[in-house]
Design an enzyme around this catalytic site. Structure first.
Site, PDB file in Angstrom:
ATOM      1  CE  LYS A 114      -3.944   1.568   2.825  1.00  0.00           C
ATOM      2  NZ  LYS A 114      -4.738   1.201   4.022  1.00  0.00           N
ATOM      3  CB  SER A 153      -7.890   2.740   3.018  1.00  0.00           C
ATOM      4  OG  SER A 153      -7.149   2.133   4.055  1.00  0.00           O
ATOM      5  CB  SER A 210      -8.270  -0.278   5.614  1.00  0.00           C
ATOM      6  OG  SER A 210      -9.126   0.826   5.690  1.00  0.00           O
TER       7      SER A 210
END
Lengths: 472, 70
Positions: free
Chosen positions: A81, A156, A180
């Site tokens: 990420k 996310s 997330s």
């Protein structure tokens, strides 16, 4: 067809690399080709540098030839990420606010995975400021679901879930403040592990709400998540929330005897409000788990909606504190969605924040006594609804945010407040052909148990072997 | 500046953030704040005793740490 090498799990490709059946260079070349096909469709990467990947792969092949593998991930392409510090790279955290930041030290998890031999395909798309499960990002574009690009890859850590599902990386790092890791894992049909709060160092990771944030792996199998967790877990003097807990390697315990395991599930609100196709997949999964444990029994969960509200107070206030200066000075650099979602935190009275902090240990103790005094593991759906379309998660009004996104995180956020570990495991498909998953929740630091249970489930099912339809 | 929010809300942060806040947004923000504030307020009133020590979350987390039954 997925290229054969890319369809393998980390454990399988590790064996091929060790046996010299394939080189890291050959693997990297296949990744580059696959990314060129998938990226225009799913937008999973924010940074992808083929030359760097090939250089890392060549270096790995040389190291392996000279000294043997550095660790279990030698030469295996992973993603992260795009919120972790890497020297020489600018992590965006999904925003333009950090454009000028030049990290001088690698994030702890990046350093640990590199020491294990991992090579990086690149930084993966994510929600703006780590702030939403919607799958949208106004600065870099939405992440689309590889099973059907009309649908969200969630967030996310949306790019992490989509890239692992599309077989363009073997595993990825994500972070979880309210769901997330688990939500992108669920909607993309991969495994995602939210570790116990304090199990994995956050040093060098962009925060959303430091008292809730955790870092964890996404991969195609529980076994691969166990391998990745073992590489990144453990105390770190640079993150004082980490604990030098008695370490039990998850890989060593993957085959533990589960025949006497007591499993609980909930039939009380909001856990009984799943859409029928989600409920059917969940019920079928419980049937499999009943067959390899001591049985699954219903239990009443204490106050899940209040745990959600308490987590929300922590999350909103901490995010407001982190973003206050930028919101005053650079309001135009925020989307309306993230701005509105964050500004609520400025108006929560300090008393409420104190109370949410002060009662946290007490609620954890109550939850442990209510649930884990007579069960070893809790099983719940990850999301009570079918995977939404991207157009339906594009909410920018407070009402829309509450309606769509609140529903997505209803069953995940409470466990961030409690700090408990949870793993999302694919268990079928919804009415639109998008993946469905259950989550296993356990006592603090019980990741090896959750991974062993998920591994046993995957031994008896093949949902994790399904791949998204390939693009010509 | 909306004139129906209590003046006490306007600390420096909030004035700077909300000097251009519309009446509609002010009303919806108030709803959002209440939705977060009120349940926790009620919960605290029900659960917390004046003499309660704030719990140390990390200690409780570690107190319940799982270990394998090997």
């Amino acid at each position: 067809m997925v290229p054969e090498a890319l369809d393998k799990t980390i454990s399988e490709i590790r064996a091929d690399l060790d046996a010299r059946r394939i080189t890291s260079r050959e693997l990297a070349e296949q990744v580059i080709k696959a990314v060129s096909v998938w990226q225009p469709c799913i937008n999973a990467f924010l940074s992808f540098d083929p030359e760097s990947l090939l250089e890392q792969a060549d270096a790995s092949d040389r190291l392996r030839a000279q000294n043997g593998a550095r660790g279990p991930l030698e030469g295996i392409p992973l993603g992260y990420k795009d919120m972790f510090d890497r020297v020489g790279h600018t992590a965006t955290a999904g925003t333009v606010l950090l454009d000028d930041r030049k990290p001088e030290v690698d994030a702890e998890v990046i350093a640990r995975l590199e020491r294990a031999g991992a090579i990086w395909a690149g930084g993966l798309n994510m929600a703006e400021c780590v702030a939403s499960p919607s799958g949208h990002n106004p600065h870099f574009g939405a992440v689309a679901n590889p099973w059907n690009p009309e649908y969200t890859a969630a967030g996310s850590s949306g790019g992490s879930g989509a890239a692992v599902a599309a077989r363009v990386v073997f595993g990825a790092l994500g972070s979880d403040t309210g769901g997330s890791i688990r939500l992108p894992a669920s909607v993309n049909g991969v495994v995602g592990l939210k570790p116990t709060y304090g199990r994995v160092s956050r040093k060098g990771a962009a925060p959303r709400a430091p008292s809730l944030d955790v870092i964890g792996p996404l991969a195609r199998t529980a076994e691969d998540c166990a391998l990745l967790l073992d590489c990144i877990a453990g105390s770190d003097p640079r993150d004082p929330t980490t604990w030098a807990a008695p370490e039990h390697d998850a890989m060593d315990l993957l085959g533990m005897d589960l025949s006497g395991l007591r499993v609980a599930t909930s039939q009380t609100p909001p856990f009984d409000s799943c859409e029928p196709d989600v409920a059917a997949a969940h019920t079928a999964a419980i049937g499999v788990i009943e067959g390899c444990t001591g049985g699954v029994k219903p239990c009443d969960l204490p106050k899940p909606d209040l745990l959600y509200a308490l987590a929300d107070v922590l999350s909103k206030v901490e995010a407001a504190a982190l973003h206050g200066t930028w919101m005053r000075e650079r309001p135009g650099d925020y989307s309306a969605f993230v701005y509105k979602r964050t500004e609520v935190g400025f108006h929560i009275p300090a008393q409420r924040y104190f109370e949410a902090c002060a009662m946290r240990g007490r609620f954890l103790a109550e939850f442990m006594d209510a649930v884990f005094s007579h069960a070893d593991i809790l099983i719940l759906p990850v999301m009570p609804v079918a995977v939404p379309k991207l157009k339906d998660t594009a909410a920018d009004t407070p009402e829309g945010i509450r309606r769509v996104l609140g529903r997505m995180t209803a069953l995940t956020r409470p466990f961030n407040y409690l700090g408990l570990p949870s793993i999302s495991v694919p268990c079928g498909f919804d009415r639109n052909g998008l993946p469905v998953a259950f989550q296993l929740i356990g006592p603090p630091f019980s990741e090896p148990l959750l991974l062993a249970m998920a591994h046993a489930y995957q031994d008896r099912t093949d949902w994790h072997r399904h791949a998204p339809p390939q693009i010509a | 500046m909306p004139d129906d929010l209590p003046a006490a809300l306007f600390t420096l942060d909030r004035v700077l953030l909300h000097q251009n806040l519309s009446q509609d947004r002010a009303a919806s923000l108030a709803d959002e704040v209440r939705a977060l504030n009120d349940p926790v307020c009620e919960l605290a009133a029900e659960k917390r005793d004046f003499f309660d020590e704030p719990s140390d979350f990390l200690s409780v987390l570690r107190q319940y740490a799982w270990s394998p039954k090997l």
